[in-house]
Design a protein around this motif. Structure first.
Motif, PDB file in Angstrom:
ATOM      1  N   VAL A  54      -5.254  -4.074   2.367  1.00 52.82           N
ATOM      2  CA  VAL A  54      -6.324  -3.107   2.140  1.00 52.82           C
ATOM      3  C   VAL A  54      -6.518  -2.318   3.426  1.00 52.82           C
ATOM      4  CG1 VAL A  54      -8.785  -3.100   2.264  1.00 52.82           C
ATOM      5  CG2 VAL A  54      -7.823  -4.640   0.666  1.00 52.82           C
TER       6      VAL A  54
ATOM      7  N   LEU B 196      -4.001  -1.301   5.293  1.00 51.42           N
ATOM      8  CA  LEU B 196      -3.036  -0.331   5.353  1.00 51.42           C
ATOM      9  C   LEU B 196      -3.495   0.872   4.281  1.00 51.42           C
ATOM     10  CD1 LEU B 196       0.333  -2.175   5.063  1.00 51.42           C
ATOM     11  CD2 LEU B 196      -0.654  -0.769   6.935  1.00 51.42           C
TER      12      LEU B 196
ATOM     13  N   VAL C  72      -5.796   9.127   6.367  1.00 53.16           N
ATOM     14  CA  VAL C  72      -5.288  10.073   6.872  1.00 53.16           C
ATOM     15  C   VAL C  72      -5.170  11.232   5.687  1.00 53.16           C
ATOM     16  CG1 VAL C  72      -2.565  10.503   7.242  1.00 53.16           C
ATOM     17  CG2 VAL C  72      -3.572   8.852   8.095  1.00 53.16           C
TER      18      VAL C  72
ATOM     19  N   SER D 186      -3.293  -2.975  19.625  1.00 52.69           N
ATOM     20  CA  SER D 186      -3.560  -2.397  18.126  1.00 52.69           C
ATOM     21  C   SER D 186      -3.724  -0.936  17.921  1.00 52.69           C
ATOM     22  CB  SER D 186      -4.957  -3.005  17.888  1.00 52.69           C
ATOM     23  OG  SER D 186      -5.840  -2.719  18.564  1.00 52.69           O
TER      24      SER D 186
ATOM     25  N   LEU E  49      -1.674   1.516  15.600  1.00 55.44           N
ATOM     26  CA  LEU E  49      -2.601   2.474  14.803  1.00 55.44           C
ATOM     27  C   LEU E  49      -1.833   3.865  14.872  1.00 55.44           C
ATOM     28  CD1 LEU E  49      -5.079   2.937  13.241  1.00 55.44           C
ATOM     29  CD2 LEU E  49      -6.318   3.662  15.008  1.00 55.44           C
TER      30      LEU E  49
ATOM     31  N   ALA F 166       1.121   3.947  12.879  1.00 57.79           N
ATOM     32  CA  ALA F 166       0.847   4.082  11.621  1.00 57.79           C
ATOM     33  C   ALA F 166       0.474   5.495  11.072  1.00 57.79           C
ATOM     34  CB  ALA F 166      -0.357   3.161  11.254  1.00 57.79           C
ATOM     35  N   ILE F 167      -0.365   6.038  11.856  1.00 57.01           N
ATOM     36  CA  ILE F 167      -1.044   7.113  11.335  1.00 57.01           C
ATOM     37  C   ILE F 167       0.304   8.359  11.405  1.00 57.01           C
ATOM     38  CG2 ILE F 167      -2.490   9.266  12.115  1.00 57.01           C
ATOM     39  CD1 ILE F 167      -4.351   7.083  13.049  1.00 57.01           C
TER      40      ILE F 167
ATOM     41  N   TYR G 141       2.382   7.949   8.489  1.00 56.74           N
ATOM     42  CA  TYR G 141       1.737   8.341   7.410  1.00 56.74           C
ATOM     43  C   TYR G 141       1.697   9.671   7.181  1.00 56.74           C
ATOM     44  CZ  TYR G 141      -0.384   4.086   5.484  1.00 56.74           C
ATOM     45  OH  TYR G 141      -0.655   2.715   4.979  1.00 56.74           O
ATOM     46  N   ILE G 142       1.398  10.577   8.305  1.00 59.14           N
ATOM     47  CA  ILE G 142       1.728  11.952   8.342  1.00 59.14           C
ATOM     48  C   ILE G 142       3.000  12.341   8.179  1.00 59.14           C
ATOM     49  CG2 ILE G 142       1.250  14.145   9.864  1.00 59.14           C
ATOM     50  CD1 ILE G 142      -0.788  12.555  11.341  1.00 59.14           C
TER      51      ILE G 142
ATOM     52  N   ILE H 165      -5.123  -5.652  -7.586  1.00 54.71           N
ATOM     53  CA  ILE H 165      -5.723  -6.337  -6.451  1.00 54.71           C
ATOM     54  C   ILE H 165      -5.284  -5.435  -5.160  1.00 54.71           C
ATOM     55  CG2 ILE H 165      -5.246  -8.518  -4.982  1.00 54.71           C
ATOM     56  CD1 ILE H 165      -4.012 -10.102  -7.642  1.00 54.71           C
ATOM     57  N   ALA H 166      -6.316  -5.494  -4.360  1.00 50.55           N
ATOM     58  CA  ALA H 166      -6.153  -4.777  -2.930  1.00 50.55           C
ATOM     59  C   ALA H 166      -5.697  -3.509  -3.195  1.00 50.55           C
ATOM     60  CB  ALA H 166      -5.764  -5.788  -2.062  1.00 50.55           C
ATOM     61  N   GLU H 167      -4.361  -3.617  -2.596  1.00 50.14           N
ATOM     62  CA  GLU H 167      -3.736  -2.258  -2.280  1.00 50.14           C
ATOM     63  C   GLU H 167      -3.483  -1.390  -3.635  1.00 50.14           C
ATOM     64  OE1 GLU H 167      -0.420  -2.123   0.121  1.00 50.14           O
ATOM     65  OE2 GLU H 167      -0.419  -0.047   0.587  1.00 50.14           O
TER      66      GLU H 167
ATOM     67  N   LEU I 236      -5.906   0.848  -4.344  1.00 49.71           N
ATOM     68  CA  LEU I 236      -5.944   2.012  -3.219  1.00 49.71           C
ATOM     69  C   LEU I 236      -4.751   2.890  -3.562  1.00 49.71           C
ATOM     70  CD1 LEU I 236      -6.729  -0.110  -0.148  1.00 49.71           C
ATOM     71  CD2 LEU I 236      -8.285   1.364  -1.281  1.00 49.71           C
TER      72      LEU I 236
ATOM     73  N   SER J 276       2.367   8.848   0.927  1.00 50.67           N
ATOM     74  CA  SER J 276       1.680   7.698   1.777  1.00 50.67           C
ATOM     75  C   SER J 276       2.001   6.175   1.290  1.00 50.67           C
ATOM     76  CB  SER J 276      -0.062   7.734   1.516  1.00 50.67           C
ATOM     77  OG  SER J 276      -0.265   7.758   0.264  1.00 50.67           O
TER      78      SER J 276
ATOM     79  N   SER K  23       3.189   3.132   3.690  1.00 54.63           N
ATOM     80  CA  SER K  23       2.572   1.788   3.573  1.00 54.63           C
ATOM     81  C   SER K  23       3.787   0.736   3.410  1.00 54.63           C
ATOM     82  CB  SER K  23       1.612   1.648   2.380  1.00 54.63           C
ATOM     83  OG  SER K  23       0.558   2.500   2.512  1.00 54.63           O
TER      84      SER K  23
ATOM     85  N   ILE L  88       5.156   0.212   7.048  1.00 55.77           N
ATOM     86  CA  ILE L  88       4.396  -0.356   7.839  1.00 55.77           C
ATOM     87  C   ILE L  88       4.227  -1.837   7.552  1.00 55.77           C
ATOM     88  CG2 ILE L  88       1.934  -0.357   8.882  1.00 55.77           C
ATOM     89  CD1 ILE L  88       2.168   2.514   8.079  1.00 55.77           C
ATOM     90  N   ARG L  89       4.337  -2.076   6.320  1.00 56.85           N
ATOM     91  CA  ARG L  89       4.229  -3.580   5.721  1.00 56.85           C
ATOM     92  C   ARG L  89       5.191  -4.194   6.351  1.00 56.85           C
ATOM     93  NH1 ARG L  89       3.401  -2.690   0.974  1.00 56.85           N
ATOM     94  NH2 ARG L  89       1.115  -2.686   0.849  1.00 56.85           N
TER      95      ARG L  89
ATOM     96  N   VAL M   1       5.031  -4.913   9.792  1.00 58.15           N
ATOM     97  CA  VAL M   1       3.923  -6.195  10.229  1.00 58.15           C
ATOM     98  C   VAL M   1       4.647  -7.441   9.707  1.00 58.15           C
ATOM     99  CG1 VAL M   1       1.843  -7.107   9.330  1.00 58.15           C
ATOM    100  CG2 VAL M   1       1.990  -4.845   9.700  1.00 58.15           C
TER     101      VAL M   1
END
Lengths: 204, 252
Positions: A183, A185, A192, B9, B13, B16-17, B20-21, B198-200, B203, B218, B222, B225-226, B229
């Motif tokens: 969530v 991410l 963005v 963090s 961040l 991550a941004i 994404y960009i 579920i969740a993502e 999104l 994007s 994700s 980045i996952r 992590v």
């Protein structure tokens, strides 16, 4: 509405407020914190204004229904009576307003919420039908957790609490953290996309 | 300048941004949509609309009582992206669609979506504004019983109303697609809906149904980045086993 008003202004407002809110969390710059506090106050003021305009729109909408005697217009009459009663009593007799809220609104709300109990039972029945391996795992975990919260099982079979606690602390915790990371991410991705102007759901 | 304890963090961040960009721009520039896995819940949306058209019964859509502020905002936006898609499909096939709006700020957004999707066939009654959670639950219990919807969509930041909305839909025999990122409502969505996101999954739903390159880009970011992590988690686990507590680095 022109293209500029439709797309650019909401985007600029979002970008500025988003960046200020984000940066004030990370950076020790007093100015950013002050601006953020000010923006939060603006939100409160705008919400109050929106409530006022909402009240006017509500009166116009239901007024029209009553004037045109559309179906269900008596509900609109009840709305006006309730609204006026609460409005007047809040100023003239606050204790009566409290009485209306506590003795009429609250019991009615609780009665509706009580329906969820019956819906919970049928929902549980639906959920526990073992149709596939996923549902079987779900039912297995749920049965152990129910046994954890019913003390009699802990007395008869002390191992049930151990199994239930393991389910809560290990697989459940791991899955929960996975969901939370996913969530988070997705949240960054949407922010963005909005900043770049690709996500426009919030503008309609 | 960066507050104490937030250095790591903040760096994460920013990375991550930046990712994404980069991937959003790269995918748009490349013009080739990346391959993403099948999500049955999203494939079922068209099936549910088709069923509503065949049976002549209505479709109901709710984004829950989650609003456009705080940490639930992205889920509500994802729900609205899908509402836009469902509205266009429903208008195309002339299906009856009603949106159950529980948040006043969403009403004008939904109105705009419905107006542009249904055009001259748009009716204000298609957006039913129900101001509180209790009222929403009471309305849905009666409405679904009377109207017997063919399809019920619950996509967004769902709260306690989930069980009522999903159970009322199940009782009415509707095909149900539910999705939320709110942890405590996920079990209800999974157990009561025919298809759950579920969740993502919720999104990325906008990207999945629209096939828009920027949104698909994007999804790649994700995934990367996952992977980072997961890598960090494994590293912390292994080093922790060897006696090195690297979690302190995360709190620099």
């Amino acid at each position: 509405m022109s293209w500029v008003r439709r797309r650019e202004i909401p985007l600029i407002i979002f970008a500025v407020t988003f960046l200020i809110s984000l940066l004030q969390y990370y950076l020790a710059v007093p100015f950013l914190s002050e601006v953020n506090t000010e923006m939060t106050n603006w939100v409160l003021i705008m919400s109050t204004f929106a409530l006022g305009t909402g009240l006017i729109a509500l009166c116009i909408y239901h007024g029209k229904i009553i004037m045109q005697k559309k179906s269900g217009y008596f509900v609109s009459i009840i709305l006006f009576i309730s609204m006026l009663m609460l409005f007047i009593s809040y100023y003239a007799a606050p204790s009566f307003a409290d009485y209306l809220y506590n003795e009429i609104y609250t019991p009615l709300s609780i009665a509706i919420i009580c329906f969820t109990a019956f819906y919970n039972y049928t929902a549980i029945y639906r959920a526990f039908r073992v149709r596939n391996i996923d549902a079987a795992v779900f039912a297995f975990a749920a049965v152990f957790l129910m046994m954890l919260y019913a003390p009699i099982f802990e007395v008869i079979l002390p191992q049930t609490a151990t199994v239930a606690n393991w389910i809560l602390d290990v697989p459940n915790m791991g899955a929960s953290r996975g969901v939370i990371i996913g969530v988070a991410l997705g949240t960054i991705a949407i922010a963005v996309r909005v900043l770049l102007g690709y996500e426009r759901a919030y503008t309609g | 300048m960066i507050k104490s304890g937030l250095h790591f963090s903040f760096v994460l961040l920013v990375i991550a941004i930046a990712l994404y960009i980069f991937f959003i721009k790269y995918t748009v520039k490349r013009g080739v949509p990346p391959k993403i896995r099948r999500i049955p819940g999203l494939d079922a949306i068209d099936e549910a609309i088709g069923r509503a058209v065949e049976t002549g019964r209505p479709i109901f859509y709710s984004t829950g009582v989650g609003g456009l502020s705080g940490d639930v905002m992205p889920q509500t936006l994802a729900g609205l992206s899908l509402l836009n898609y469902v509205a266009r499909k429903a208008a195309e096939y002339k299906a009856s669609l009603t949106y159950l709006a529980a948040v006043p700020a969403i009403v004008p957004i939904a109105e705009d979506m419905f107006k542009s999707a249904f055009r001259e066939n748009y009716k204000p009654e298609q957006i039913l504004y129900i101001p509180t959670q209790t009222a929403l639950m009471a309305t849905v219990m009666g409405l679904y019983e009377r109207e017997k919807p063919a399809a019920n969509f619950l996509l967004g930041a769902l709260y306690w109303e989930t069980i009522i909305l999903a159970e009322a839909g199940a009782r009415a025999g509707a095909i149900q697609v539910g999705g939320t990122g709110r942890l405590y409502q996920v079990p209800y969505v999974v157990s009561l809906c025919d298809y759950g996101l579920i969740a993502e999954e919720l999104l990325v739903a906008g990207a999945y149904v629209s096939k828009e390159l920027s949104q698909l880009g994007s999804v790649i970011a994700s995934d990367i980045i996952r992977a980072i992590v997961i890598g960090l988690s494994i590293l912390a686990f292994v080093l922790g086993g060897l006696g090195f507590d690297i979690s302190k680095i995360f709190r620099i």
